[in-house]
Enzyme design. Structure first.
Site, PDB file in Angstrom:
ATOM      1  N   PHE A 128       5.480  -2.883  16.342  1.00 19.12           N
ATOM      2  CA  PHE A 128       5.487  -2.550  14.814  1.00 19.12           C
ATOM      3  C   PHE A 128       5.442  -1.362  14.838  1.00 19.12           C
ATOM      4  O   PHE A 128       4.852   0.062  15.258  1.00 19.12           O
ATOM      5  CB  PHE A 128       3.165  -2.776  14.433  1.00 19.12           C
ATOM      6  CG  PHE A 128       3.376  -2.000  13.272  1.00 19.12           C
ATOM      7  CD1 PHE A 128       2.883  -3.133  12.214  1.00 19.12           C
ATOM      8  CD2 PHE A 128       2.932  -0.731  12.417  1.00 19.12           C
ATOM      9  CE1 PHE A 128       3.261  -2.509  10.390  1.00 19.12           C
ATOM     10  CE2 PHE A 128       3.081  -0.222  10.995  1.00 19.12           C
ATOM     11  CZ  PHE A 128       2.823  -1.583  10.375  1.00 19.12           C
ATOM     12  N   ASP A 209      -3.193  -3.223  19.493  1.00 24.42           N
ATOM     13  CA  ASP A 209      -3.072  -3.155  18.188  1.00 24.42           C
ATOM     14  C   ASP A 209      -3.730  -4.548  18.059  1.00 24.42           C
ATOM     15  O   ASP A 209      -3.435  -5.688  17.731  1.00 24.42           O
ATOM     16  CB  ASP A 209      -1.845  -2.901  17.792  1.00 24.42           C
ATOM     17  CG  ASP A 209      -1.891  -2.427  16.707  1.00 24.42           C
ATOM     18  OD1 ASP A 209      -3.451  -2.943  15.925  1.00 24.42           O
ATOM     19  OD2 ASP A 209      -0.784  -1.679  15.976  1.00 24.42           O
ATOM     20  N   TYR A 234      -8.332  -2.807   6.992  1.00 25.32           N
ATOM     21  CA  TYR A 234      -8.429  -3.654   5.193  1.00 25.32           C
ATOM     22  C   TYR A 234      -6.957  -4.337   4.773  1.00 25.32           C
ATOM     23  O   TYR A 234      -7.214  -5.393   4.389  1.00 25.32           O
ATOM     24  CB  TYR A 234      -7.454  -1.949   4.689  1.00 25.32           C
ATOM     25  CG  TYR A 234      -6.187  -2.012   5.019  1.00 25.32           C
ATOM     26  CD1 TYR A 234      -4.614  -2.576   4.906  1.00 25.32           C
ATOM     27  CD2 TYR A 234      -6.313  -0.751   6.105  1.00 25.32           C
ATOM     28  CE1 TYR A 234      -3.631  -1.881   6.053  1.00 25.32           C
ATOM     29  CE2 TYR A 234      -4.904  -0.202   7.089  1.00 25.32           C
ATOM     30  CZ  TYR A 234      -3.850  -0.714   7.010  1.00 25.32           C
ATOM     31  OH  TYR A 234      -3.013  -0.739   7.619  1.00 25.32           O
ATOM     32  N   LYS A 235      -7.057  -5.144   6.109  1.00 26.81           N
ATOM     33  CA  LYS A 235      -6.128  -6.502   6.210  1.00 26.81           C
ATOM     34  C   LYS A 235      -7.926  -7.654   6.225  1.00 26.81           C
ATOM     35  O   LYS A 235      -8.148  -8.438   5.209  1.00 26.81           O
ATOM     36  CB  LYS A 235      -5.440  -6.765   7.476  1.00 26.81           C
ATOM     37  CG  LYS A 235      -4.330  -5.964   7.585  1.00 26.81           C
ATOM     38  CD  LYS A 235      -3.377  -5.394   8.873  1.00 26.81           C
ATOM     39  CE  LYS A 235      -2.341  -4.307   8.442  1.00 26.81           C
ATOM     40  NZ  LYS A 235      -1.428  -3.786   9.563  1.00 26.81           N
ATOM     41  N   ARG A 384       6.358 -14.344   5.261  1.00 34.01           N
ATOM     42  CA  ARG A 384       5.150 -14.621   6.250  1.00 34.01           C
ATOM     43  C   ARG A 384       3.692 -15.138   4.882  1.00 34.01           C
ATOM     44  O   ARG A 384       4.260 -14.371   4.053  1.00 34.01           O
ATOM     45  CB  ARG A 384       4.376 -13.521   6.408  1.00 34.01           C
ATOM     46  CG  ARG A 384       5.346 -12.794   7.131  1.00 34.01           C
ATOM     47  CD  ARG A 384       4.223 -11.621   7.814  1.00 34.01           C
ATOM     48  NE  ARG A 384       3.815 -10.699   7.487  1.00 34.01           N
ATOM     49  CZ  ARG A 384       3.555  -9.345   7.544  1.00 34.01           C
ATOM     50  NH1 ARG A 384       3.118  -9.441   8.732  1.00 34.01           N
ATOM     51  NH2 ARG A 384       2.979  -8.896   6.881  1.00 34.01           N
TER      52      ARG A 384
HETATM   53  C1  LIG Z   1      -1.066  -2.688   9.152  1.00 27.55           C
HETATM   54  C2  LIG Z   1      -0.740  -2.163  11.090  1.00 27.55           C
HETATM   55  C3  LIG Z   1      -0.862  -0.940  10.624  1.00 27.55           C
HETATM   56  C4  LIG Z   1      -1.285   0.082  10.128  1.00 27.55           C
HETATM   57  O1  LIG Z   1      -1.417   1.403  10.549  1.00 27.55           O
HETATM   58  P1  LIG Z   1      -1.793   2.125   9.107  1.00 27.55           P
HETATM   59  O2  LIG Z   1      -2.275   3.690   9.944  1.00 27.55           O
HETATM   60  O3  LIG Z   1      -3.057   2.027   8.880  1.00 27.55           O
HETATM   61  O4  LIG Z   1      -1.075   2.122   8.280  1.00 27.55           O
HETATM   62  C5  LIG Z   1      -0.669  -0.407  12.282  1.00 27.55           C
HETATM   63  N1  LIG Z   1       0.015  -1.181  13.235  1.00 27.55           N
HETATM   64  C6  LIG Z   1      -0.004  -2.680  12.840  1.00 27.55           C
HETATM   65  C7  LIG Z   1       0.382  -3.698  14.197  1.00 27.55           C
HETATM   66  C8  LIG Z   1      -0.252  -3.421  11.370  1.00 27.55           C
HETATM   67  O5  LIG Z   1       0.322  -4.575  11.393  1.00 27.55           O
END
Ligand SMILES: *Cc1c(COP(=O)(O)O)cnc(C)c1O
Length: 411
Positions: A128, A209, A234-235, A384
């Site tokens: 990511f 992560d 928040y997911k 997705r």
């Molecule tokens: C959603 C997500 C993030 C989001 O990072 P924020 O700091 O909350 O914006 C980071 N890593 C992964 C793998 C994600 O899916």
């Protein structure tokens, strides 16, 4: 191969013990929401928890920090205790604070101790982007090479990762491994216990992560022995846009000074004494930095009450069945229409969402939007679909594939 009908999907809903949880969520009638892995929906308990904070703020002002059973000062600890079982850790190993990327920064600044020979950070090639930026910045901050000291392990086939290949590259020059639990663009669930054991055996730090697994996959991070983890709430945890993040720090690292210190990382009973000398908490709490984000913690707590009621085992089982239905429907309806399935089929290798590939995925996603389906497009060709184990029905899964099939027929 099972040929599913709408009636059969409805029958699954009728027989499903978790089905009624859907009533706790706000879902616009007619909307098929398949993006709970980007932003989970609002629930009644989450809304209620925010309202309660606002009421206390309105009536008590600053006393809200200390007054009543839900005093704001205790909220981070409450959330950590409720998230601990989801991540498979002791409550003291978990802290709910900061945000996803900031927690990665905090963990690396605390744990990453490169030496002249063992200094590289290993990630997968599809990492990511925000994680990658953060990791590169830590290499640069320590005077290392953000390109040369980063090990990018490729996918096997342009799509999936191989645990074998990741482990093979855990060589003597690697100081730290950061991997996703579930890969965001494919839905592949990595074998975390195996990867952890391999890294530990080679004396390499390993962290995950868990943004795409927390709340829909079981974790035993503490028992596996992972060094650290971080995630957003928040997911799948439905904590609301920009909700406070979470982190896990294995107890073997307790007592370390946090890389990024702030007063909320200190022992709480001395908080208001404001000692000039920082005295970090003896557990994961030491990695907190600032005053808690009360307004974004409240909905997390509200939503966690639903998750506790359901139980993570049952949620994982339901998530697998929802995605299993999507995969069955893919086989019978989409496979011959030029769509391919990216997500592994084996239960133990998939997380909470299904990824499809089609050269016109972006167009498919916006066509779906026109017929009230919220899906998610990822560059260049991924679509997705994420059914939430809390509020998506089997009939929704049937319906989304039906709509997708009819869009494909007219493409
Ligand atoms: C959603 C997500 C993030 C989001 O990072 P924020 O700091 O909350 O914006 C980071 N890593 C992964 C793998 C994600 O899916």
């Amino acid at each position: 191969m099972a040929e599913w009908s709408r009636e059969a999907a409805r029958a699954l809903d009728a027989a499903d013990a978790l089905g009624p949880l859907r009533e706790l969520f706000f879902i616009r009638p007619g909307l098929l929401y398949f993006n709970g892995n980007s932003l989970g929906l609002l629930s009644r308990p989450a809304e209620e928890a925010v309202r309660e904070v606002l009421d206390v703020w309105r009536s008590l002002g600053v006393d809200g920090w200390f007054t009543g059973p839900n005093a704001w000062l205790g909220m981070m600890e409450k959330a950590s205790a409720q998230i601990a079982p989801l991540i498979g850790a002791e409550p003291r190993e978990v802290t709910v604070a900061n945000s996803t990327t900031i927690n990665l920064h905090q963990l690396l600044s605390t744990l990453f101790r490169p030496t002249a020979t063992r200094r590289k950070i290993l990630v997968d090639e599809t990492v990511f982007c925000s994680d990658l930026y953060a990791i590169r910045s830590h290499l640069a901050l320590r005077g290392l090479d953000p390109v040369g000291d980063l090990v990018l392990v490729p996918t096997v086939d342009g799509v999936l990762l191989s645990e074998e290949m990741l482990i093979d590259r855990m060589e003597d020059d690697v100081a730290c491994v950061v991997l996703p639990s579930v890969v965001y663009h494919t839905g592949q669930l990595l074998d975390m216990p195996r990867l952890t054991a391999a890294a530990r055996q080679r004396e390499i730090l390993i962290g995950f992560d868990c943004s795409h697994s927390i709340g829909c996959v079981r974790h035993e991070l503490s028992r596996w022995g992972a060094d650290f983890a971080f995630w957003g709430n928040y997911k799948y945890l439905n904590g609301g846009p920009g909700a406070v993040g979470g982190l896990y720090l294995n107890r073997r690292h307790f007592g370390r000074a946090p890389g990024l210190a702030g007063w909320f990382g200190g022992s709480k009973d001395r908080l208001l004494e404001m000692p000039a000398q920082f005295d970090p908490a003896g557990d994961a709490e030491a990695l907190q930095i600032s005053t808690p984000f009360v307004l974004s913690l409240a909905p997390v707590l509200g939503s966690l009450s639903i998750i506790a009621q359901a139980g993570i085992e049952a949620l994982r089982a339901r998530s697998l069945r929802l995605n299993g239905l999507l995969i069955d429907l893919f086989d019978t309806r989409l496979a011959r229409r030029g769509v391919s399935l990216i997500t592994p089929r084996e239960d133990e290798r998939r997380g909470g969402h299904v990824s499809l590939a089609h050269p016109r995925a972006e167009e498919l996603c916006s066509r779906l939007h026109e017929v009230q389906v919220i899906a998610d497009f990822r560059h260049p060709d991924r679509l997705r679909l994420c059914p939430s184990p809390l509020y998506t029905s089997f009939e929704d899964c049937f319906e989304v594939m039906e709509r997708l099939e009819s869009i494909l027929d007219r493409l």
